[in-house]
Scaffold this motif. Structure first.
Motif, PDB file in Angstrom:
ATOM      1  N   MET A  80       0.837  -1.207   0.000  1.00 55.58           N
ATOM      2  CA  MET A  80       0.000   0.000   0.000  1.00 55.58           C
ATOM      3  C   MET A  80       0.869   1.253   0.000  1.00 55.58           C
ATOM      4  SD  MET A  80      -3.246  -0.864  -0.034  1.00 55.58           S
ATOM      5  CE  MET A  80      -4.417   0.128   0.892  1.00 55.58           C
ATOM      6  N   TRP A  89       1.975   1.693  -3.486  1.00 54.00           N
ATOM      7  CA  TRP A  89       0.810   2.130  -4.271  1.00 54.00           C
ATOM      8  C   TRP A  89       0.578   3.626  -4.110  1.00 54.00           C
ATOM      9  CZ3 TRP A  89      -4.146   3.586  -2.159  1.00 54.00           C
ATOM     10  CH2 TRP A  89      -5.162   3.734  -3.109  1.00 54.00           C
ATOM     11  N   ARG A  90       0.792   4.135  -2.905  1.00 50.14           N
ATOM     12  CA  ARG A  90       0.574   5.562  -2.632  1.00 50.14           C
ATOM     13  C   ARG A  90       1.560   6.461  -3.364  1.00 50.14           C
ATOM     14  NH1 ARG A  90       1.366   7.876   2.529  1.00 50.14           N
ATOM     15  NH2 ARG A  90       0.342   9.705   1.630  1.00 50.14           N
ATOM     16  N   VAL A 128      -3.784  10.341  -1.988  1.00 46.46           N
ATOM     17  CA  VAL A 128      -4.208   9.380  -0.967  1.00 46.46           C
ATOM     18  C   VAL A 128      -3.423   9.659   0.311  1.00 46.46           C
ATOM     19  CG1 VAL A 128      -4.433   6.951  -0.339  1.00 46.46           C
ATOM     20  CG2 VAL A 128      -4.740   7.656  -2.733  1.00 46.46           C
ATOM     21  N   LYS A 153      -6.379   8.076   4.731  1.00 46.48           N
ATOM     22  CA  LYS A 153      -7.212   7.359   3.772  1.00 46.48           C
ATOM     23  C   LYS A 153      -6.693   5.946   3.515  1.00 46.48           C
ATOM     24  CE  LYS A 153     -10.834   7.399   1.145  1.00 46.48           C
ATOM     25  NZ  LYS A 153     -12.173   7.571   1.754  1.00 46.48           N
ATOM     26  N   VAL A 154      -5.390   5.807   3.371  1.00 44.46           N
ATOM     27  CA  VAL A 154      -4.852   4.470   3.122  1.00 44.46           C
ATOM     28  C   VAL A 154      -5.031   3.584   4.354  1.00 44.46           C
ATOM     29  CG1 VAL A 154      -2.441   4.896   3.809  1.00 44.46           C
ATOM     30  CG2 VAL A 154      -2.945   3.230   2.027  1.00 44.46           C
ATOM     31  N   THR A 155      -4.967   4.176   5.545  1.00 41.89           N
ATOM     32  CA  THR A 155      -5.248   3.419   6.766  1.00 41.89           C
ATOM     33  C   THR A 155      -6.694   2.947   6.777  1.00 41.89           C
ATOM     34  OG1 THR A 155      -3.594   4.653   8.029  1.00 41.89           O
ATOM     35  CG2 THR A 155      -5.309   3.532   9.291  1.00 41.89           C
ATOM     36  N   GLU A 156      -7.600   3.809   6.343  1.00 44.04           N
ATOM     37  CA  GLU A 156      -9.011   3.437   6.255  1.00 44.04           C
ATOM     38  C   GLU A 156      -9.210   2.259   5.302  1.00 44.04           C
ATOM     39  OE1 GLU A 156     -12.989   5.343   4.226  1.00 44.04           O
ATOM     40  OE2 GLU A 156     -11.607   6.733   5.235  1.00 44.04           O
ATOM     41  N   HIS A 157      -8.539   2.309   4.143  1.00 49.65           N
ATOM     42  CA  HIS A 157      -8.642   1.214   3.177  1.00 49.65           C
ATOM     43  C   HIS A 157      -8.171  -0.107   3.788  1.00 49.65           C
ATOM     44  CE1 HIS A 157      -9.766   4.006   0.167  1.00 49.65           C
ATOM     45  NE2 HIS A 157      -8.571   4.339  -0.281  1.00 49.65           N
ATOM     46  N   LEU A 158      -7.018  -0.052   4.444  1.00 51.45           N
ATOM     47  CA  LEU A 158      -6.446  -1.278   4.979  1.00 51.45           C
ATOM     48  C   LEU A 158      -7.249  -1.804   6.168  1.00 51.45           C
ATOM     49  CD1 LEU A 158      -4.181  -3.113   4.210  1.00 51.45           C
ATOM     50  CD2 LEU A 158      -2.628  -1.806   5.674  1.00 51.45           C
ATOM     51  N   ALA A 216     -10.428  -1.543   6.453  1.00 47.63           N
ATOM     52  CA  ALA A 216     -11.618  -2.170   5.862  1.00 47.63           C
ATOM     53  C   ALA A 216     -11.326  -3.594   5.426  1.00 47.63           C
ATOM     54  CB  ALA A 216     -12.105  -1.340   4.670  1.00 47.63           C
ATOM     55  N   LEU A 217     -10.095  -3.852   5.026  1.00 44.74           N
ATOM     56  CA  LEU A 217      -9.707  -5.197   4.612  1.00 44.74           C
ATOM     57  C   LEU A 217      -9.400  -6.098   5.803  1.00 44.74           C
ATOM     58  CD1 LEU A 217      -8.806  -7.159   2.307  1.00 44.74           C
ATOM     59  CD2 LEU A 217      -6.512  -6.189   2.566  1.00 44.74           C
TER      60      LEU A 217
END
Length: 217
Positions: A172, A175-176, A182, A186-191, A193-194
């Motif tokens: 990630m 990816w950023r 991002v 936001k990337v913490t939120e994505h991860l 969620a997974l």
């Protein structure tokens, strides 16, 4: 007869520790921007105002200087993730704050992060080992976080979770790099969620198992 006085430069003489930190900051920038192969000890020495032989006296070699930079970055990363996790009040916040600290470190310490993630630029077994030590440090740190939240989960499962989380963090973070919009949040939120649905399910299963055991007793 008066003795002639040498003019004062007005500069405070650096201690060895202060000079080492100055060299490491400069070397980190040079390694991160130019890459290990293209980085020059002459350039680093010139930037810090030392002779090249003196630079070698401090760190022994170019490899030794890079190893010292990596060790410094590793220590800073552990310090910031540990400090973030220390204030968590529940397992979800513990994971969230640890992840957020990791991604903020990458943003606020861009030069350190460039060193840690750019393995392809680093030759030699010793340097590869040091880079793996950084990864191992974060895996162990994550496993300890999970262990405190999931005390009934078997050790091999905790280790597998930690390896997967750190692998996901690294991907990630890469990816950023091509998506500056991002944010770390936001990337913490994505991860989260997974990852969190699985871990919360694990928490629920353990709680249910414990409750059933008490009922049967």
């Amino acid at each position: 007869m008066e003795t002639a006085q040498q003019p004062s430069s007005g500069r405070k003489r650096m201690s060895r520790a202060e000079r080492e930190q100055q060299i490491l900051r400069t070397a980190e920038e040079v390694f991160a921007t130019r890459g290990y192969q293209a980085a020059s000890m002459d350039d680093i020495a010139q930037r810090v105002g030392l002779s090249k032989p003196m630079l070698y006296e401090y760190f022994g070699s170019k490899d030794g200087l890079l190893l010292a930079c990596l060790e410094r970055a590793k220590r800073e990363l552990l310090e910031c993730t540990s400090a973030a996790a220390a204030g968590a009040s529940d397992p979800e916040q513990l994971l969230h704050d640890g992840l957020l600290a990791f991604f903020r470190f990458g943003e606020e310490h861009a030069r350190s992060w460039a060193l840690l993630r750019n393995e392809s630029a680093v030759p030699g077994t010793g340097l590869d080992t040091e880079l793996e030590a950084v990864r191992r440090q974060q895996v162990d740190f994550t496993a300890n976080m999970l262990r405190s939240s999931l005390p009934a989960t078997e050790e091999s499962r905790l280790e597998a979770f930690a390896e997967a989380i750190i692998g996901a963090c690294e991907r990630m973070a890469l990816w950023r790099e091509s998506r500056p919009e991002v944010t770390p949040e936001k990337v913490t939120e994505h991860l989260m969620a997974l990852i969190w649905p699985s871990l919360s399910g694990e928490l629920g299963q353990k709680s249910e198992s414990t409750s059933n055991s008490h009922d049967q007793a």
